[in-house]
Design an enzyme around this catalytic site. Structure first.
Site, PDB file in Angstrom:
ATOM      1  N   GLU A  95      -3.448  12.770  40.684  1.00 55.78           N
ATOM      2  CA  GLU A  95      -3.665  12.015  39.438  1.00 55.78           C
ATOM      3  C   GLU A  95      -3.873  10.527  39.746  1.00 55.78           C
ATOM      4  O   GLU A  95      -3.289   9.656  39.097  1.00 55.78           O
ATOM      5  CB  GLU A  95      -2.469  12.171  38.477  1.00 55.78           C
ATOM      6  CG  GLU A  95      -2.124  13.603  38.159  1.00 55.78           C
ATOM      7  CD  GLU A  95      -0.973  13.753  37.157  1.00 55.78           C
ATOM      8  OE1 GLU A  95      -0.586  12.750  36.512  1.00 55.78           O
ATOM      9  OE2 GLU A  95      -0.466  14.869  37.017  1.00 55.78           O
ATOM     10  N   ASN A 113       4.287  19.331  41.471  1.00 54.38           N
ATOM     11  CA  ASN A 113       3.563  18.065  41.257  1.00 54.38           C
ATOM     12  C   ASN A 113       4.523  17.009  40.717  1.00 54.38           C
ATOM     13  O   ASN A 113       5.326  17.297  39.818  1.00 54.38           O
ATOM     14  CB  ASN A 113       2.447  18.341  40.219  1.00 54.38           C
ATOM     15  CG  ASN A 113       1.428  17.239  40.096  1.00 54.38           C
ATOM     16  OD1 ASN A 113       0.809  16.853  41.094  1.00 54.38           O
ATOM     17  ND2 ASN A 113       1.223  16.726  38.888  1.00 54.38           N
ATOM     18  N   ASP A 164      -4.594   6.781  40.060  1.00 50.82           N
ATOM     19  CA  ASP A 164      -5.139   5.558  39.457  1.00 50.82           C
ATOM     20  C   ASP A 164      -4.414   4.373  40.078  1.00 50.82           C
ATOM     21  O   ASP A 164      -3.338   4.523  40.659  1.00 50.82           O
ATOM     22  CB  ASP A 164      -5.121   5.549  37.923  1.00 50.82           C
ATOM     23  CG  ASP A 164      -3.856   6.051  37.268  1.00 50.82           C
ATOM     24  OD1 ASP A 164      -2.771   5.909  37.873  1.00 50.82           O
ATOM     25  OD2 ASP A 164      -3.954   6.571  36.134  1.00 50.82           O
ATOM     26  N   HIS A 198       0.038   7.565  40.805  1.00 49.21           N
ATOM     27  CA  HIS A 198      -0.216   6.538  39.790  1.00 49.21           C
ATOM     28  C   HIS A 198       0.287   5.207  40.363  1.00 49.21           C
ATOM     29  O   HIS A 198       1.455   4.848  40.203  1.00 49.21           O
ATOM     30  CB  HIS A 198       0.509   6.880  38.481  1.00 49.21           C
ATOM     31  CG  HIS A 198      -0.019   8.100  37.813  1.00 49.21           C
ATOM     32  ND1 HIS A 198      -1.293   8.150  37.292  1.00 49.21           N
ATOM     33  CD2 HIS A 198       0.546   9.310  37.584  1.00 49.21           C
ATOM     34  CE1 HIS A 198      -1.480   9.358  36.756  1.00 49.21           C
ATOM     35  NE2 HIS A 198      -0.398  10.075  36.929  1.00 49.21           N
ATOM     36  N   GLU A 229       7.104  17.170  37.558  1.00 46.75           N
ATOM     37  CA  GLU A 229       8.069  16.083  37.290  1.00 46.75           C
ATOM     38  C   GLU A 229       9.494  16.564  37.048  1.00 46.75           C
ATOM     39  O   GLU A 229      10.129  16.173  36.069  1.00 46.75           O
ATOM     40  CB  GLU A 229       7.583  15.236  36.106  1.00 46.75           C
ATOM     41  CG  GLU A 229       6.205  14.637  36.332  1.00 46.75           C
ATOM     42  CD  GLU A 229       5.721  13.754  35.179  1.00 46.75           C
ATOM     43  OE1 GLU A 229       6.374  13.734  34.121  1.00 46.75           O
ATOM     44  OE2 GLU A 229       4.690  13.077  35.346  1.00 46.75           O
TER      45      GLU A 229
HETATM   46  C1  XIL Z   1      -1.270  12.050  30.385  1.00 51.14           C
HETATM   47  C2  XIL Z   1      -2.667  12.081  29.769  1.00 51.14           C
HETATM   48  O1  XIL Z   1      -3.532  11.347  30.594  1.00 51.14           O
HETATM   49  C3  XIL Z   1      -2.643  11.494  28.373  1.00 51.14           C
HETATM   50  O2  XIL Z   1      -3.900  11.702  27.728  1.00 51.14           O
HETATM   51  C4  XIL Z   1      -1.529  12.125  27.543  1.00 51.14           C
HETATM   52  O3  XIL Z   1      -1.448  11.473  26.304  1.00 51.14           O
HETATM   53  C5  XIL Z   1      -0.206  12.055  28.258  1.00 51.14           C
HETATM   54  O4  XIL Z   1      -0.326  12.654  29.538  1.00 51.14           O
HETATM   55  N1  XIL Z   1       1.653  12.678  34.524  1.00 51.14           N
HETATM   56  C6  XIL Z   1       1.009  13.861  34.278  1.00 51.14           C
HETATM   57  C7  XIL Z   1      -0.142  13.885  33.349  1.00 51.14           C
HETATM   58  O5  XIL Z   1       1.316  14.864  34.926  1.00 51.14           O
HETATM   59  O6  XIL Z   1      -0.237  15.115  32.656  1.00 51.14           O
HETATM   60  C8  XIL Z   1      -0.094  12.750  32.366  1.00 51.14           C
HETATM   61  O7  XIL Z   1      -1.308  12.764  31.601  1.00 51.14           O
HETATM   62  C9  XIL Z   1       0.090  11.441  33.095  1.00 51.14           C
HETATM   63  C10 XIL Z   1       1.391  11.431  33.857  1.00 51.14           C
END
Ligand code: XIL
Length: 313
Positions: free
Chosen positions: A234, A170, A236, A206, A129
């Site tokens: 990641e 990432n 969802d 996401h 990020e």
């Molecule tokens: C999130 C986790 O899912 C949570 O449990 C934590 O509190 C915060 O981080 N981007 C990322 C992940 O790269 O590491 C994040 O994970 C979600 C957003």
């Protein structure tokens, strides 16, 4: 694995999940995780606040537990993450270090953490990020103190510490062609030209229900064409809660689409969903009013989204 991991493996890819150590003692959680997935990403256990909570003091308890669980269940591990502005201890973010000191701190962190896991991980998310949506650099402490070069420095340190891990950049909101993904694309292109050791780009994915970018596959392909692997890291697909059958059907279709996008790109190595069950998803904590973004519901029953994925294989 059986389940989705096996379906993916038959196509030369993996299907993974974020795994949280604190839930592994719940038998249904572990059962579903180990049945369905052949790759895991520690959800929090390898982040800076967990691994180096104070300067020079390293803690691998959580990460080691994930790795040993994964090894016992035939799952590969994506390390996550070495350099990130979030879940960064205040001794780093507010330490007031100058550029050379912060560079050493970052290199030392990478050399210790990636060194500890050397040979055990499939990949590392080396930097997470680092860009804003407009394509500019995020003003993290690394950026404001060291400048643009910190990313290349991090990748060089990671390669030295673990030559066998695939090294990834990432980020989120880079799944379609836009200002942010193009900025990342240009960085990766420059790294390849300059010999900076980058092996892959992770697209967090996401997503919001009904909003999968129509150019997802084309965007994955343009990165692959630079000579790097790509992965959905990641995934969802969040919806406004409560869920209903219409939303769950749309979600299923969205998961089908994103799975096919990866399958259609030779260098897309795999897909990771960001959690086993809706019950423990990060989504409701962060996106007020949203939830139900994963493949299994609160009771570990598979959702229509699961069929959306499996039908894509
Ligand atoms: C999130 C986790 O899912 C949570 O449990 C934590 O509190 C915060 O981080 N981007 C990322 C992940 O790269 O590491 C994040 O994970 C979600 C957003």
């Amino acid at each position: 694995a059986t389940g989705l991991g096996q379906l993916a493996a038959a196509k030369g890819k993996y299907f993974g999940t974020a795994l949280a150590n604190n839930h592994l003692g719940e038998s249904a959680y572990a059962t579903v995780a180990d049945r369905e997935f052949n790759s895991v990403t520690p959800e929090n256990e390898m982040k800076w606040d967990a691994t180096e909570p104070s300067r020079g003091s390293f803690n691998y308890t959580g990460g080691d537990a994930i790795v040993s669980h994964a090894q016992a269940h035939g799952q590969s591990v994506r390390g996550h993450t070495l350099v990130w502005h979030s879940q960064l201890p205040s001794w780093v973010s507010n330490g007031g270090f100058n550029s050379s000191t912060l560079t050493s701190i970052m290199q030392n962190h990478i050399s210790n953490v990636a060194g500890h896991y050397q040979g055990k991980l499939y990949a590392w998310d080396v930097v997470n990020e680092a860009f804003n949506d407009d394509g500019s650099r995020r003003q993290s402490v690394f950026q404001t103190t060291i400048g643009d070069s910190y990313i290349a420095t991090a990748f060089q340190a990671a390669r030295a510490a673990d030559p066998s891990a695939k090294l990834y950049y990432n980020d989120y909101n880079i799944e379609g062609v836009n200002s942010k993904s193009t900025a990342v694309y240009n960085m990766v292109k420059a790294f390849k030209q300059q010999g900076v050791p980058i092996d892959g780009v992770g697209f967090q994915a996401h997503f919001i229900l009904g909003q999968i970018p129509s150019d997802l596959q084309a965007n994955l392909q343009r990165f692959a064409d630079l000579g790097v692997d790509v992965a959905l890291t990641e995934v969802d697909v969040r919806m406004q809660t409560p869920a209903d059958s219409t939303k769950l059907a749309t979600q299923s279709s969205n998961y089908n689409t994103l799975t096919k996008a990866c399958l259609n790109v030779t260098r897309c190595v795999g897909i990771t969903v960001w959690g086993v069950t809706d019950k423990y998803s990060w989504v409701p904590d962060v996106f007020s009013g949203y939830g139900a973004p994963l493949l299994f519901d609160d009771n570990y029953n598979s959702k229509p989204a699961y069929t959306g994925v499996s039908n894509a294989f």
